[in-house]
Scaffold this motif. Structure first.
Motif, short mmCIF file in Angstrom:
data_model
loop_
_atom_site.label_atom_id
_atom_site.label_comp_id
_atom_site.label_asym_id
_atom_site.label_seq_id
_atom_site.Cartn_x
_atom_site.Cartn_y
_atom_site.Cartn_z
N GLY A 16 30.79 -5.25 -2.48
CA GLY A 16 29.60 -4.70 -3.10
C GLY A 16 28.53 -5.73 -3.38
N THR A 17 28.94 -6.94 -3.80
CA THR A 17 27.93 -7.95 -4.13
C THR A 17 27.33 -8.57 -2.89
OG1 THR A 17 29.71 -9.58 -4.34
CG2 THR A 17 28.95 -8.52 -6.36
N GLU A 18 28.01 -8.47 -1.74
CA GLU A 18 27.48 -9.04 -0.51
C GLU A 18 26.62 -8.05 0.24
OE1 GLU A 18 31.07 -10.20 1.41
OE2 GLU A 18 31.04 -12.22 0.59
N PHE A 19 26.83 -6.76 0.05
CA PHE A 19 26.08 -5.75 0.79
C PHE A 19 24.65 -5.67 0.27
CE2 PHE A 19 24.50 -1.44 1.41
CZ PHE A 19 24.68 -1.30 2.79
N VAL A 20 23.68 -5.77 1.16
CA VAL A 20 22.28 -5.58 0.81
C VAL A 20 21.66 -4.65 1.83
CG1 VAL A 20 22.05 -7.83 -0.32
CG2 VAL A 20 21.50 -7.60 2.12
N ALA A 21 20.56 -4.02 1.47
CA ALA A 21 19.86 -3.13 2.39
C ALA A 21 18.37 -3.21 2.14
CB ALA A 21 20.36 -1.69 2.22
N LEU A 22 17.61 -2.79 3.13
CA LEU A 22 16.15 -2.80 3.03
C LEU A 22 15.60 -1.51 2.42
CD1 LEU A 22 15.22 -4.49 6.44
CD2 LEU A 22 14.98 -5.47 4.15
N ASP A 23 16.49 -0.61 2.02
CA ASP A 23 16.06 0.57 1.27
C ASP A 23 17.05 0.81 0.15
OD1 ASP A 23 17.77 3.30 1.96
OD2 ASP A 23 17.86 1.82 3.57
N CYS A 24 16.56 1.33 -0.96
CA CYS A 24 17.40 1.43 -2.16
C CYS A 24 18.43 2.54 -2.05
CB CYS A 24 16.53 1.61 -3.40
SG CYS A 24 15.55 3.13 -3.44
N ILE A 25 18.19 3.54 -1.20
CA ILE A 25 19.18 4.61 -1.05
C ILE A 25 20.45 4.05 -0.43
CG2 ILE A 25 19.68 6.83 0.03
CD1 ILE A 25 16.67 7.41 0.01
#
Length: 377
Positions: A16-25
């Motif tokens: 969870g702490t490593e996952f990032v995305a360019l949209d908040c959804i």
């Protein structure tokens, strides 16, 4: 977390702490899926375009086509049997009671907030914008008790600290990375902001809204029948199913080219009458900018999915296709920035935006053909 899920997360580096995305959804649902023990890379299992079926007022032709074939909730449900419950609370008090109850039970809660009231946001005190964050149970990730950019003095169950009842907030949207604490008054002011009732065209009232993702029972997820199997046999069956699902998802991109033609047609429309598109309302500007942003985000998610598929299916060429997807993500982000900064400069700027769309869509068709070829070899 099952042994299968734990191994998959470890291989993909998808905590969870490593996952990032360019949209908040995607960021909130991806973090929550990882917290439940599932790899969020599957959020990138679809790419393409489709004509919108809902009658939404539009100013630029790109608004008339959609990006996502399915919602992230649908993907998580199909892959992992996860269920997402959305609740529109009548007021802040009810929202707080609901959130604290779920946190006390060890379940994270996704909440809608107005960035104007969110201290860690770059829009804080400057611009109203609908955003989503995850409210995490304290110690919900293996004993962590705070820190991050928000800090903490000491924690207790239910998601707060002992002094002021602050909530732990996890925001893995790339534009506002944050893992720390927010006091309750600030959180519920941000959740109940009137600006959330005036969101993008076609959106509902986002005030006092939450979403909770829950795991299916073994019976519902189809795993109950494996209980009597030998451990090694059951594991092999799960891995085989996972490989088949990845291959099927990648091979299912065969219809991408037809959808991409919709985007190319939008560019042609802009190019044919650039004077007609040289101005936009504030809402229209947000809509078009969001369209480019969603494409940039989806291609980044596609890259993550392709890397997972390359490992799961033992298809090394997909690593190169993942790199291609990341390059496409950067192109869409560049086009978004150009649009935001230059489209008011007149017809020449509109033509240039149309050319950028055409160029990128052409590259996407080539990328998609290579992806299919890599899977069918």
């Amino acid at each position: 977390m099952s042994d299968e899920g734990a191994g998959f997360l470890k291989r993909q580096g998808a905590t969870g702490t490593e996952f990032v995305a360019l949209d908040c959804i995607s960021a909130t649902l991806g973090v929550t899926a990882a917290w439940l023990g599932h790899d969020p890379s599957v959020l990138g299992e679809h790419w393409g375009y489709h004509r919108r079926l809902d009658a939404v007022e539009s100013e630029w032709p790109v608004e008339r086509i959609g990006i996502h074939r399915r919602t992230p909730e649908e993907i998580l449900s199909e892959w992992y049997g996860l269920t997402t419950a959305h609740v529109h609370h009548p007021d802040s008090r009810r929202a707080e009671e609901y959130i604290r109850a779920h946190l006390s039970a060890g379940r994270p809660v996704i909440a809608w907030v107005d960035t104007f009231h969110v201290p860690h946001s770059s829009f804080h005190g400057q611009q109203h914008h609908s955003h989503r964050v995850v409210i995490h149970p304290v110690n919900g990730d293996g004993g962590r008790t705070g820190g991050g950019t928000g800090g903490a003095r000491g924690t207790r169950g239910g998601g707060g600290d002992e002094k002021d009842g602050a909530f732990r907030i996890v925001d893995r949207y790339q534009g506002s990375l944050f893992d720390g604490f927010m006091d309750s008054d600030t959180l519920f002011t941000a959740m109940s902001s009137d600006a959330l009732g005036e969101a993008r065209r076609g959106d509902p009232d986002w005030r006092n809204r939450t979403a909770v993702v829950t795991a299916a029972s073994p019976l519902e997820s189809g795993e109950a029948g494996e209980a009597g199997d030998a451990g090694e046999t059951a594991r092999e069956k799960r891995e085989e199913r996972q490989r088949d699902r990845f291959r099927a998802a990648v091979a299912g991109t065969a219809h991408f080219a037809a959808g991409a033609d919709l985007a190319a047609a939008c560019a042609d429309e802009l190019r044919a009458a650039p004077e007609a598109f040289a101005s936009l309302s504030p809402v229209g500007t947000i809509e078009v900018s969001a369209w480019f942003g969603e494409l940039a985000s989806q291609r980044a998610l596609n890259a993550r999915f392709l890397r997972a598929a390359a490992e799961t299916c033992a298809l090394p060429p997909l690593v190169d296709r993942a790199a291609d997807a990341e390059a496409l993500s950067r192109r869409w982000e560049m086009t978004r920035n150009y649009f935001f900064l230059r489209f008011r400069k007149g017809p020449d700027a509109v033509r240039r935006i149309a050319d950028l769309i055409t160029e990128t869509v052409t590259l996407e068709k080539e990328w998609n053909a290579r992806v299919r070829g890599d899977v069918l070899i």
